[in-house]
Scaffold this active site. Structure first.
Site, mmCIF file in Angstrom:
data_model
loop_
_atom_site.group_PDB
_atom_site.id
_atom_site.type_symbol
_atom_site.label_atom_id
_atom_site.label_comp_id
_atom_site.label_asym_id
_atom_site.label_seq_id
_atom_site.Cartn_x
_atom_site.Cartn_y
_atom_site.Cartn_z
ATOM 1 N N ASP A 147 0.859 -1.069 0.078
ATOM 2 C CA ASP A 147 -0.020 0.088 0.019
ATOM 3 C C ASP A 147 0.864 1.245 -0.046
ATOM 4 O OD1 ASP A 147 -2.261 1.524 0.232
ATOM 5 O OD2 ASP A 147 -1.829 1.737 2.189
ATOM 6 N N THR A 157 -3.757 5.559 -4.179
ATOM 7 C CA THR A 157 -2.377 6.414 -3.678
ATOM 8 C C THR A 157 -1.250 6.380 -4.732
ATOM 9 O OG1 THR A 157 -2.137 4.802 -2.274
ATOM 10 C CG2 THR A 157 -3.329 6.350 -1.362
ATOM 11 N N THR A 158 -0.578 5.235 -5.106
ATOM 12 C CA THR A 158 0.184 4.942 -5.978
ATOM 13 C C THR A 158 0.214 5.777 -7.371
ATOM 14 O OG1 THR A 158 0.349 2.940 -4.714
ATOM 15 C CG2 THR A 158 2.164 3.269 -6.551
ATOM 16 N N ASP A 201 -9.437 -0.518 1.541
ATOM 17 C CA ASP A 201 -9.297 -0.113 0.212
ATOM 18 C C ASP A 201 -10.700 -0.661 -0.403
ATOM 19 O OD1 ASP A 201 -6.782 0.856 0.483
ATOM 20 O OD2 ASP A 201 -5.831 -0.212 -1.209
HETATM 21 P P1 ADP Z 1 -3.100 2.358 -6.117
HETATM 22 O O1 ADP Z 1 -2.400 2.506 -4.881
HETATM 23 O O2 ADP Z 1 -2.795 3.491 -7.147
HETATM 24 O O3 ADP Z 1 -4.434 1.881 -6.064
HETATM 25 P P2 ADP Z 1 -2.637 -0.381 -6.932
HETATM 26 O O4 ADP Z 1 -1.405 -1.250 -6.466
HETATM 27 O O5 ADP Z 1 -3.833 -0.869 -6.155
HETATM 28 O O6 ADP Z 1 -2.399 1.092 -6.675
HETATM 29 O O7 ADP Z 1 -2.885 -0.679 -8.548
HETATM 30 C C1 ADP Z 1 -3.799 0.009 -9.063
HETATM 31 C C2 ADP Z 1 -3.557 -0.206 -10.674
HETATM 32 O O8 ADP Z 1 -3.525 -1.580 -10.970
HETATM 33 C C3 ADP Z 1 -4.756 0.551 -11.240
HETATM 34 O O9 ADP Z 1 -4.496 1.140 -12.609
HETATM 35 C C4 ADP Z 1 -5.937 -0.669 -11.743
HETATM 36 O O10 ADP Z 1 -6.614 -0.502 -12.844
HETATM 37 C C5 ADP Z 1 -4.546 -1.996 -12.081
HETATM 38 N N1 ADP Z 1 -5.125 -3.061 -11.918
HETATM 39 C C6 ADP Z 1 -5.892 -3.664 -11.005
HETATM 40 N N2 ADP Z 1 -6.352 -5.064 -11.313
HETATM 41 C C7 ADP Z 1 -5.657 -5.103 -12.739
HETATM 42 C C8 ADP Z 1 -5.694 -6.280 -13.432
HETATM 43 N N3 ADP Z 1 -6.429 -7.582 -13.235
HETATM 44 N N4 ADP Z 1 -5.285 -6.150 -14.786
HETATM 45 C C9 ADP Z 1 -4.690 -5.221 -15.013
HETATM 46 N N5 ADP Z 1 -4.480 -3.839 -14.197
HETATM 47 C C10 ADP Z 1 -5.153 -3.786 -13.014
HETATM 48 MG MG MG Z 2 -5.451 0.175 -5.244
#
Ligand code: ADP
Ligand code: MG
Length: 516
Positions: free
Chosen positions: A35, A68-69, A369
């Protein structure tokens, strides 16, 4: 430089194939997390510009709970692109202005592109929850967690006007090491997590509970009933003392009788319960918990629909809350009281179980989340597709808009469009895919008008329709991520000098506390 360093650190956690970070945090706590907000929160960031980025993550986390990321990576990419423009002697205010024009357009486009969801459609909600949980190392339990999150938010959602309002604080997360992830359960009520029943002789399990919620010590009411209330009484001989103590017991009896007469079989008291009172309660078969925190009292009131009473002498049956079962459960040396099976509670709890403490901690973050994303769709029922699809589409549209912009701002608008592509690119990098090939394909597929939701297939390589694949995210999360990234980048761009108080010298870039 400092902001970019921060982004570099969290970047590798983005997406389903992102990696975790292991942190040795303050007080020698070991944290393993995926996270972004947690990483930045726990890091000992000193440089002011790096602090800005950490704050950006924090705001994003507080406002929408996810993305957030994404926000941090986008902000850093904006700065990187801005650097190139600065080298071409373009003034920072022009860049900031261009970014502002671009983000205004992007917000409008986001809204046009977004798709309305039906809140009754469980399958869609489930996909949203699962997308937020992707890559957090809980594959085995994600369906279960998605179900729980949806049920919890549905319960806590409050109808306001045409829409809903959800305060995610109405969903209490309590964790205990033991059992497995799939034993995590939704409690229709509240967990009093730091207290057991006050006296071991009292009942530990009460069915069809009628719960009295009393804020102040029972003795306070007692004092008021006592002869000579407000003044002093002088006791001159042992007989008088005995009479006085006798009168006191009588009054305590009266107070407890009052609680009993109202029909209560459970008492939750905000302060201590006097031993005499405990004894009488015990004889009447009433379960009592003492020193319940104010915040828990409020939750109890929202869950059982009981009223928090100030003076127990005033209590009536109308003030009592009700629920199916109140039960004390024991975990090692800890006792907790579960006030559960409430009818239509406005405050619910999730009881997290995991075999390892660090896992339980991460589950808490993951559930936060997924609760947040569901709450976001409840508050604004629009979604977009993730996996870099929305960013790629926005980039294309903003680039088109840039052509119409006159003046040097055009370059900044284009830079903004390029920066958006950092998300699909990072998703590729983290998945071990070749970002150049995929970005070329991605751009090409978005030229097709049916290619709006094409994104990165991080598991098989190549590109796929993310909407069809069920990778969906709330509009609110994306909107805020982009807006706050621009804001943070703009603030940093406007700065031409960093001046430090003598005692706060940062090391170059960011400063990390070295472990050990
Ligand atoms: P954040 O802190 O920004 O929420 P995450 O590590 O949760 O970061 O990653 C979010 C990103 O991963 C988003 O751009 C989301 O669309 C992408 N994502 C989530 N699941 C999938 C998937 N199954 N295939 C491709 N991208 C995905
Ligand atoms: Mg996320």
């Amino acid at each position: 430089m400092a902001s970019k360093t921060i982004a570099e650190i969290v970047k590798s956690t983005l997406g389903p194939r992102g990696m975790d970070k292991m942190l040795l945090a303050r007080y020698d706590r070991l944290i393993v997390t995926n996270d972004g907000a947690t990483i930045l929160d726990e890091m000992d960031v000193k440089h002011p510009a790096a602090k800005m980025m950490a704050e950006l993550a924090k705001t994003q986390h507080q406002e929408v709970g996810d993305g957030t990321t994404t926000a941090v990576v986008t902000a850093a990419e904006l700065l990187k692109k801005a650097e190139v423009l600065l080298d071409q002697n373009i003034h920072p205010t022009v860049i900031v202005h261009g970014f502002k024009m671009a983000v205004e357009q992007a917000t409008k486009m986001l809204d046009e592109l977004s798709v309305k969801v039906n809140l009754e459609d469980r399958e869609v909600l489930k996909k949203i929850a699962i997308t937020s949980m992707c890559g957090k190392g809980i594959e085995a339990a994600k369906d279960h967690f998605a179900e729980i999150s949806i049920r919890a938010v549905k319960q806590a959602a409050e109808k306001r006007g045409d829409g809903y309002f959800v305060d995610i604080d109405d969903i209490q997360l309590v964790k205990r090491v033991g059992k497995s992830l799939n034993d995590t359960e939704l409690i229709q009520g509240v967990i009093v997590n730091d207290r057991g029943v006050v006296n071991p002789e009292m009942p530990k399990y009460v069915r069809n509970a009628k719960v009295a919620l009393i804020k102040f010590p029972l003795e306070r009411a007692l004092a008021r009933q006592r002869p000579g209330y407000g003044g002093e009484i002088t006791i001159r001989d042992p007989y008088q003392m005995k009479a006085f103590v006798g009168a006191e017991s009588e009054i305590i009896q009266k107070i407890v009788d009052k609680i009993k007469k109202a029909g209560a079989n459970v008492l939750m008291c905000g302060s201590r319960i006097d031993e005499k009172a405990q004894h009488i309660l015990e004889n009447l078969g009433i379960m009592a918990v003492q020193q319940v925190k104010d915040s828990t009292m409020e939750k109890l009131s929202r869950a059982t629909r009981g009223k928090i009473v100030k003076d127990p002498m005033d209590i009536t049956d109308k003030d009592l809350g009700s629920c199916g079962v109140v039960e004390e459960r024991k975990f090692g040396n800890d006792k907790m009281v579960f006030v559960q099976e409430c009818e239509e509670p406005k405050s619910v709890s999730i009881f997290i179980r995991a075999g390892l403490e660090r896992l339980a901690d991460e589950i808490e973050r993951v559930l936060r989340d997924s609760i947040s994303v569901i709450a976001n769709v409840y508050m604004k029922d629009k979604i977009v597709a993730g996996g870099g699809a929305i960013e790629a589409e926005l980039a294309k549209r903003v680039r088109k808009y840039a052509r119409k912009v006159v003046g040097r701002e055009q370059l900044a608008v284009e830079a903004f469009a390029d920066a958006l592509e950092a998300i699909p690119r990072t998703l590729c990098e983290n998945a071990g895919l070749d970002p150049i090939d995929i970005l070329v394909d991605l751009r090409a597929s978005h030229e097709d008008k049916n290619g709006v939701w094409q994104g990165v297939d991080v598991f098989n390589g190549g590109i796929v329709d993310m909407m069809k694949k069920g990778v969906i995210e709330p509009l609110r999360v994306k909107e805020l991520a982009i807006k706050s990234a621009v804001e943070a980048a703009s603030v940093i761009l406007r700065v031409d000098d960093v001046i430090l108080a003598p005692e706060s010298k940062p090391s170059k870039g960011t400063s990390h506390r070295a472990p050990g």
